[in-house]
Design an enzyme around this catalytic site. Structure first.
Site, PDB file in Angstrom:
ATOM      1  N   ARG A 233     -19.906   6.833  11.668  1.00 54.92           N
ATOM      2  CA  ARG A 233     -20.370   5.373  11.665  1.00 54.92           C
ATOM      3  C   ARG A 233     -20.143   5.014  10.483  1.00 54.92           C
ATOM      4  NH1 ARG A 233     -19.356   4.991  16.171  1.00 54.92           N
ATOM      5  NH2 ARG A 233     -20.686   4.124  17.975  1.00 54.92           N
ATOM      6  N   GLU A 262     -17.911  -3.897  11.769  1.00 60.31           N
ATOM      7  CA  GLU A 262     -16.648  -3.955  12.451  1.00 60.31           C
ATOM      8  C   GLU A 262     -16.430  -5.369  13.503  1.00 60.31           C
ATOM      9  OE1 GLU A 262     -16.121  -0.395  14.697  1.00 60.31           O
ATOM     10  OE2 GLU A 262     -16.569   0.986  12.775  1.00 60.31           O
ATOM     11  N   HIS A 280     -11.165   2.365  13.892  1.00 62.89           N
ATOM     12  CA  HIS A 280     -12.216   3.013  14.958  1.00 62.89           C
ATOM     13  C   HIS A 280     -11.193   3.566  16.047  1.00 62.89           C
ATOM     14  CE1 HIS A 280     -16.597   2.962  16.249  1.00 62.89           C
ATOM     15  NE2 HIS A 280     -15.914   4.240  16.875  1.00 62.89           N
TER      16      HIS A 280
HETATM   17  C1  MLT Z   1     -18.303   6.151  20.630  1.00 65.95           C
HETATM   18  O1  MLT Z   1     -19.636   5.802  19.924  1.00 65.95           O
HETATM   19  O2  MLT Z   1     -18.270   6.271  21.458  1.00 65.95           O
HETATM   20  C2  MLT Z   1     -17.054   6.039  19.571  1.00 65.95           C
HETATM   21  O3  MLT Z   1     -17.336   5.629  18.224  1.00 65.95           O
HETATM   22  C3  MLT Z   1     -16.235   5.209  20.348  1.00 65.95           C
HETATM   23  C4  MLT Z   1     -16.597   3.674  20.293  1.00 65.95           C
HETATM   24  O4  MLT Z   1     -17.435   3.123  19.865  1.00 65.95           O
HETATM   25  O5  MLT Z   1     -15.830   3.162  21.324  1.00 65.95           O
END
Ligand code: MLT
Length: 318
Positions: A233, A262, A280
């Site tokens: 993160r 983001e 990401h």
């Molecule tokens: C998650 O938390 O599963 C990953 O960072 C992927 C996303 O955010 O889609």
């Protein structure tokens, strides 16, 4: 009949499951925000999202219909969980589905940093044959620091073992026995591993303990030439400290897949030498997206058809 809204693009297999679910109605409403999102959520009993949609307190406030939100992924930082809990909305996530894809992304960035893959390709595209400039480092036998030994951290440790790496790990929930099983040496504070590691990768949520975990002081303490990777993160690394560390030559490289805010298309690191960034993409594989979509849909179907909560991050009282 319970109605479910799909708020972010979901893999075909997840949608097929929803199509086939008897007694459940669903609609796709992608890209909603503000009042549109707030109003839409009042028409549905359940919602499925990834990280694209921000379900804040203001969005949820006053909603008396919504009963469950399933996050197709691990992190629930795009959902105001305390407000959901207050409104008796169960928030579910799918912690296992994208483990390997995210660990692979971190590993790929670690390798790509070590061998200047991105910069070397760019110089070729620009017509140069520059072999001297792109001297790299062998990964095998080096030392890795892993902050967070949950599913993803453990998968990264496995990859590192295959490269004969010495691994230091920080995780308050791992027992010495478990650490021995994973072949890692536990430390009690990130400062303990900083002078020792050639690479540092983080696999934790963002919270009060992890925000700014690597700042100016930590960059000063870290082994010269260390490379840092964040596929967890944004906010765990302080960007200014990384920029300073790269400029002074203290850091050998930085790879980021995640950002404090983001989408992020502007960051002081973008374009700097010895940096690789991606938008990401940790969980962006066919396999991970199929897994998390199926898991999230199944969680919601079970919730609405059999009143079962198999996985949740909160515990509403009714
Ligand atoms: C998650 O938390 O599963 C990953 O960072 C992927 C996303 O955010 O889609």
């Amino acid at each position: 009949m319970p109605r479910i809204v799909v708020l972010d693009p979901l893999s075909e297999d997840g949608l097929k499951l929803l199509d086939a679910a008897a007694g459940i109605d669903y609609e796709e409403r992608i890209g909603l925000k503000g009042d549109d999102l707030r109003n839409a959520l009042q028409e549905f009993d359940g919602a499925i999202c990834r990280s694209g949609v921000k379900i804040t307190a203001e969005i949820l406030e006053g909603n008396t219909r919504l009963k469950a939100i399933a996050r197709a992924g691990v992190g629930v930082d795009n959902i105001d969980v305390p407000t959901a809990t207050k409104l008796n909305i169960v928030v579910m996530n799918t912690p296992g589905g994208n483990t390997l894809s995210t660990a692979e992304q971190a590993w790929m960035l670690l390798m790509a940093l070590s061998r200047n893959v991105y910069a070397a390709y760019h110089s070729l595209v620009e017509g140069r044959w520059d072999r001297k400039k792109f001297m790299g480092n062998q990964v095998t036998g080096k030392t890795l620091g892993i902050v967070g030994m949950g599913r993803i951290g453990q998968a990264v440790a496995k990859f590192a073992k295959a490269f004969d790496m010495k691994i230091y790990a920080l995780d308050p929930f791992i027992t010495p026995e478990k650490a021995a099983e994973f072949g890692v040496t536990l430390v009690h504070h990130v400062h303990d591993m900083l002078p020792l590691v050639d690479y540092l990768t983080v696999h934790t949520p963002i919270n009060n303990e992890t925000r700014g975990l690597i700042g100016k002081k930590e960059v000063e303490m870290i082994k010269p030439g260390a490379r840092l990777i964040n596929c967890a993160r944004g906010g765990i690394f302080e960007i200014d400290a990384l920029v300073g560390g790269l400029k002074s030559g203290k850091l050998g490289g930085v790879a980021l897949d995640v950002y404090e805010s983001e989408p992020c298309t502007d960051n002081p690191l973008f374009g700097m030498p010895n940096v690789i960034c991606s938008p990401h993409l940790g969980a962006s594989t066919e396999e991970a997206q199929t897994n998390v979509a199926i898991e999230a849909v199944e969680l919601l179907i079970d919730f609405f058809t059999t009143n079962t909560i198999r996985q949740s991050v909160n515990f509403p009282s009714t």
